[in-house]
Design an enzyme around this catalytic site. Structure first.
Site, short mmCIF file in Angstrom:
data_model
loop_
_atom_site.label_atom_id
_atom_site.label_comp_id
_atom_site.label_asym_id
_atom_site.label_seq_id
_atom_site.Cartn_x
_atom_site.Cartn_y
_atom_site.Cartn_z
N GLY A 236 0.71 -0.98 -0.08
CA GLY A 236 -0.05 0.09 -0.03
C GLY A 236 0.86 1.15 0.03
CG ASN B 70 -5.38 4.04 8.91
OD1 ASN B 70 -5.55 5.16 8.18
ND2 ASN B 70 -4.16 4.13 9.54
CD GLN C 274 -7.28 -0.51 7.12
OE1 GLN C 274 -8.11 -1.33 7.64
NE2 GLN C 274 -6.29 -0.56 7.43
CG HIS D 141 -0.15 -6.30 5.25
ND1 HIS D 141 -0.19 -6.06 6.29
CD2 HIS D 141 0.45 -5.61 4.38
CE1 HIS D 141 -0.06 -4.96 6.59
NE2 HIS D 141 0.35 -4.41 5.30
CB CYS E 143 2.02 4.11 10.94
SG CYS E 143 1.35 3.03 9.92
C1 PLP Z 1 -1.74 -0.39 6.05
C2 PLP Z 1 -2.21 0.95 5.31
C3 PLP Z 1 -1.27 1.34 4.36
C4 PLP Z 1 0.30 0.79 3.89
O1 PLP Z 1 0.10 -0.49 3.41
P1 PLP Z 1 1.34 -1.36 3.39
O2 PLP Z 1 0.67 -2.59 2.89
O3 PLP Z 1 1.29 -1.89 4.94
O4 PLP Z 1 2.45 -0.53 2.97
C5 PLP Z 1 -1.71 2.60 3.55
N1 PLP Z 1 -2.88 3.15 3.86
C6 PLP Z 1 -3.82 2.57 4.66
C7 PLP Z 1 -5.08 3.21 4.85
C8 PLP Z 1 -3.36 1.61 5.52
O5 PLP Z 1 -4.29 1.04 6.06
#
Ligand code: PLP
Length: 393
Positions: free
Chosen positions: A72, A152, A180, A202, A326
């Protein structure tokens, strides 16, 4: 037996057994590089096209509009940086919101250092962008609107279709971080006028380190990783075939089970919310009551410090989070909770619990029972709470 209840599915999810099983042969017998011409490579290529089609179907997109990335964060970086570069001749203004994931916010800050201007829209007390604010922020030099599909932390779902319509009417590109929402909420890129969309494996029971950027045909977007000719020359690097196959499988399952699974999660989520709000004094729900992800509950408890609550929950065998994975590790309260208007001292006492279809009612009961005990305990040690009780007697 030690209790273990995983309620942090917004941080990451367990890879489904069917997903791991589908991936396995691509580590062992089908290890070919998809760019080669012998049969071994063709098997990888075929599996990759299959996954691309599965993903395209769930988005209402075309197979060739799906690009694989390493997750993401990369998709968000790519969407913003590469469109900024490609459209800089048209304008240098970008609109986003204050509650985006840091993969968007920090990319915007980087762009600001490189000659772009960014408007960060406020949100209302439920965490939704106001359409009139969006309309007012649009300028002749606006090239991109990037608003997340669902938040998120607090789970609020944004009015994506309406935002897409506004962007479309004005001829401005619209990107959405749907990490999400993908697999949790029905998405159709045409009906919602989405030009680019980020998703990640994931977060929907697929593997880590694999993501997707949907790019509508016709959108000028530059290569982000330079090198070989993979991904229609837009994202170089030998493809992560096991990851791609796993993601495809996870997406196929998510699409097939969405209605039933999210109905189950929604019911359990509402049960959790009702129990917490009625049984724990001085608690509040963050985020929109109905326009929210089916598996998300986010609370604030007054006179409670989030970290202590999480540690005590962990001792009871429950994994939760305060805000997002994060930002934990930093002492700053969540930028999302501040953006919905919560004062610092309340934003510090937040708890996010995110369910999956594996969560049971017993899990929720156990969690709420322990949460009540933990909060009572922590408050009994809090001088602030003592003062508050005295004043209100
Ligand atoms: C987890 C998340 C990301 C980052 O995705 P990764 O695959 O962990 O790099 C970006 N945006 C949102 C809204 C997320 O929940």
């Amino acid at each position: 037996m030690d209790k273990f209840i995983y309620l942090d599915n917004a941080a990451t999810t367990r890879v489904l057994p069917e997903v791991a099983e589908a991936m396995m042969p691509f580590f062992t017998e089908h290890y070919g590089n998809a760019s080669t011409i012998y049969k071994l490579g063709a098997a990888s290529k075929e599996a990759m096209t299959g996954a691309r089609t599965q993903i395209a179907q769930l988005l209402g997109a075309k197979t060739e509009e799906i690009y694989f990335t390493a997750g993401g964060s990369e998709s968000d970086n790519w969407a913003l940086k590469a469109t900024a570069e490609a459209y800089a001749g048209k304008g240098r203004h970008i609109i986003t919101s204050k509650i985006e994931h840091h993969a968007i916010l920090h990319t915007c800050e980087w762009l600001e250092k490189h000659g772009f201007e960014v408007t960060y829209l406020d949100v209302d007390e439920n965490g939704q962008v106001r359409l009139e604010d969006l309309k007012a922020a649009i300028r002749p030099d606006t090239i991109l609107i990037s608003i997340m599909f669902a938040n998120n932390e607090i789970g609020t779902i944004e009015p994506i279709r309406e935002i897409g319509e506004i962007a479309h009417e004005k001829g401005i590109l619209f990107h959405t971080d749907a990490v999400q929402a993908f697999g949790q909420v029905p998405i159709n890129v045409d009906e919602m006028h989405i030009d680019m969309l980020s998703a990640s494996g994931h977060k929907l029971h697929g593997p880590k380190g694999i993501g997707v950027l949907y790019i509508r045909k016709g959108v000028k977007i530059r290569s982000f990783v330079h090198g070989g000719a993979q991904e229609r020359k837009r994202r170089a690097g030998t493809e992560n075939i096991p990851g791609i196959v796993g993601l495809g499988k996870a997406v196929e399952i998510a699409g097939r089970t969405m209605e039933e699974r999210t109905a189950y999660e929604r019911e359990l989520r509402d049960y959790l919310i009702d129990r917490v709000l009625t049984e724990i004094p001085h608690s509040r729900l963050n985020g929109h009551r109905s326009e929210r992800l089916p598996n998300n509950a986010n609370f604030c408890f007054r006179f409670i410090e989030g970290e202590s609550m999480l540690i005590m929950l962990d001792m009871a065998g429950v994994c939760g989070s305060s805000g997002s994975a994060c930002t934990s590790g930093s002492l700053d309260p969540s930028h999302v909770l501040l953006a919905i208007g919560l004062p610092h001292e309340i934003a510090h006492g937040s708890l996010r619990l995110t369910l999956s279809e594996e969560t049971t009612k017993e899990d929720i009961d156990y969690t709420v029972d322990n949460l009540k005990r933990i909060i009572e305990n922590l408050r009994s040690m809090s001088p602030l709470y003592e003062d508050f009780v005295k004043k209100n007697q």
